[in-house]
Design an enzyme around this catalytic site. Structure first.
Site, PDB file in Angstrom:
ATOM      1  N   ASP A 120      33.627  26.975  31.049  1.00 18.19           N
ATOM      2  CA  ASP A 120      34.502  27.069  32.236  1.00 18.19           C
ATOM      3  C   ASP A 120      35.852  27.711  32.232  1.00 18.19           C
ATOM      4  O   ASP A 120      36.252  28.217  33.044  1.00 18.19           O
ATOM      5  CB  ASP A 120      34.636  25.780  32.759  1.00 18.19           C
ATOM      6  N   HIS A 175      28.031  30.794  29.774  1.00 16.27           N
ATOM      7  CA  HIS A 175      27.337  30.606  31.089  1.00 16.27           C
ATOM      8  C   HIS A 175      28.160  30.902  32.212  1.00 16.27           C
ATOM      9  O   HIS A 175      27.690  31.507  33.163  1.00 16.27           O
ATOM     10  CB  HIS A 175      26.733  28.917  31.214  1.00 16.27           C
ATOM     11  N   ASP A 176      29.202  30.154  32.230  1.00 15.81           N
ATOM     12  CA  ASP A 176      30.105  30.146  33.766  1.00 15.81           C
ATOM     13  C   ASP A 176      30.557  31.265  34.011  1.00 15.81           C
ATOM     14  O   ASP A 176      30.790  31.653  35.284  1.00 15.81           O
ATOM     15  CB  ASP A 176      31.063  28.810  33.402  1.00 15.81           C
ATOM     16  N   ASP A 221      33.932  22.054  35.391  1.00  9.94           N
ATOM     17  CA  ASP A 221      34.005  21.036  34.371  1.00  9.94           C
ATOM     18  C   ASP A 221      34.457  21.579  33.020  1.00  9.94           C
ATOM     19  O   ASP A 221      33.675  20.986  31.976  1.00  9.94           O
ATOM     20  CB  ASP A 221      32.916  19.983  34.125  1.00  9.94           C
ATOM     21  N   ASN A 250      31.097  17.981  31.673  1.00  7.91           N
ATOM     22  CA  ASN A 250      31.019  18.316  30.154  1.00  7.91           C
ATOM     23  C   ASN A 250      31.848  16.962  29.447  1.00  7.91           C
ATOM     24  O   ASN A 250      31.264  16.617  28.329  1.00  7.91           O
ATOM     25  CB  ASN A 250      31.884  19.557  29.856  1.00  7.91           C
ATOM     26  N   PHE A 280      21.822  21.320  32.056  1.00 10.56           N
ATOM     27  CA  PHE A 280      22.881  20.120  32.239  1.00 10.56           C
ATOM     28  C   PHE A 280      23.514  19.875  33.765  1.00 10.56           C
ATOM     29  O   PHE A 280      23.476  18.715  34.003  1.00 10.56           O
ATOM     30  CB  PHE A 280      23.960  20.420  31.475  1.00 10.56           C
ATOM     31  N   ASN A 281      23.970  21.003  34.417  1.00  8.66           N
ATOM     32  CA  ASN A 281      24.660  20.785  35.559  1.00  8.66           C
ATOM     33  C   ASN A 281      23.855  20.052  36.701  1.00  8.66           C
ATOM     34  O   ASN A 281      24.115  19.510  37.386  1.00  8.66           O
ATOM     35  CB  ASN A 281      25.060  22.183  36.139  1.00  8.66           C
ATOM     36  N   THR A 323      30.684  25.826  38.638  1.00 11.02           N
ATOM     37  CA  THR A 323      30.147  25.814  37.367  1.00 11.02           C
ATOM     38  C   THR A 323      30.063  24.564  36.566  1.00 11.02           C
ATOM     39  O   THR A 323      29.861  24.414  35.321  1.00 11.02           O
ATOM     40  CB  THR A 323      31.142  26.869  36.363  1.00 11.02           C
TER      41      THR A 323
END
Ligand code: RIB
Ligand code: CA
Length: 313
Positions: free
Chosen positions: A16, A240-241, A11, A41, A167-168, A126
């Site tokens: 990402d 993060h991703d 996303d 996102n 979040f995800n 992700t």
């Protein structure tokens, strides 16, 4: 060893976007056979445009399939306050040149996996897991055919969108629960490990110093991204991703252990919480390898080296 075939469901989102670039810059280890996009996102039309903008700018040739515009049951929650209105603020990337590949992302995931030998495709996720859950529902054989699902999401400890949830997982907890109970081997990168991998001013300067158009675009998007955050002491600029891709390229950068993981889908205060049985206090069998330690310096050394390969422009 021949490169591992991966599909990246995402996303974009600045982090990402860096995951896409790191995958494109690692052809010895990874064959990125498709990108699938999901609302998260920012809305789907933007995540789908952003994925294509990144592939175009990097000179990649990877089909991008659009997927779910909203979670399975929940209303869509987005994160423009983190990623900006476009989802790639700070990047200045031109609009996409390539069209979307035809068909829904979940259909594409099923067809692409079925077209290859069993256990030869790894699905990297992700964003919210809506497309992944739909693909598993569409094709019950998908679980046995996938090599693994490598995902960024969840938290052992504190969440980032509520005190309980990351979040995800929060955006689509029902999809996440389907994925974690599908019986597919999962490698999970929760906030506890990805918050260790942060863009500092020094790391940002090193990326900018690579000097290529693409590195300048990455530095621009990360300068924007690391400036956003909620509380002063909240971790900022975590990549993060790309942790998922970096682990596939250089597994020694991360460590963790098999754990039983459950997703909360009912509690109004803890919706999307991932209950990670790190100490094995329940009798639930492990359903995921949960990463908890990262070599952040090693991660950025890899990222800088690989980004330098991509001229871009
Ligand atoms: O909580 C962090 C995750 O949510 C990352 O994947 C970020 O891109 C957003 O999707
Ligand atoms: Ca994401």
């Amino acid at each position: 060893m021949s490169p591992r075939a991966i599909i990246l469901d995402c996303d974009p989102g600045q982090d990402d976007a860096v995951a896409i670039l790191l995958a494109l810059a690692s052809p010895e280890e990874l064959e990125l056979i498709a990108i699938t996009t999901v609302a998260g996102n920012v809305p789907l039309v933007r995540t789908s445009a952003n994925a294509r903008r990144v592939v175009d700018f990097a000179g990649g040739d990877v089909p991008v399939y659009a997927g779910a515009a909203k979670p399975l049951l929940r209303p869509l929650a987005t994160a423009e306050h983190v990623h900006g209105a476009t989802g790639l603020d700070g990047s200045e990337l031109p609009p996409p040149r390539r069209p979307l590949a035809p068909g829904h992302a979940s259909r594409a995931i099923v067809d692409l996996v079925r077209a290859r030998p069993p256990k030869s495709v790894t699905l990297v996720a992700t964003g919210p897991l809506t497309n992944v859950a739909l693909a598993l529902a569409l094709a019950p054989d998908l679980g046995e055919r996938l090599e693994a699902i490598v995902l960024m999401g969840g938290a052992i400890g504190l969440g980032n969108v509520t005190p309980a949830a990351e979040f995800n997982m929060f955006v689509d907890p029902h999809a996440a629960a389907m994925v974690f109970t599908a019986g597919v081997p999962i490698v999970m990168f929760p906030l506890d490990v990805t918050w260790q991998v942060r863009v500092t001013a020094e790391r940002l300067a090193r990326i900018a110093a690579i000097g290529t158009p693409l590195a300048r675009a990455v530095a621009g998007m990360l300068a924007f991204y690391r400036g956003r955050g909620t509380r002063e002491d909240a971790p900022r600029g975590a990549l993060h991703d790309p942790c998922t891709i970096a682990w596939l390229v250089e597994p020694r950068l991360f460590s963790g252990r098999p754990c039983a993981v459950e997703v909360e889908t009912a509690s109004p205060t803890a919706l999307g919480r991932t209950l990670v049985d790190w100490f094995g206090v329940t009798d639930r069998p492990p359903n995921a390898t949960v990463m908890r330690e990262a070599d952040a310096d090693g991660f950025f050394a890899l990222l800088e080296k690989r980004l330098a390969r991509l001229g871009g422009g």
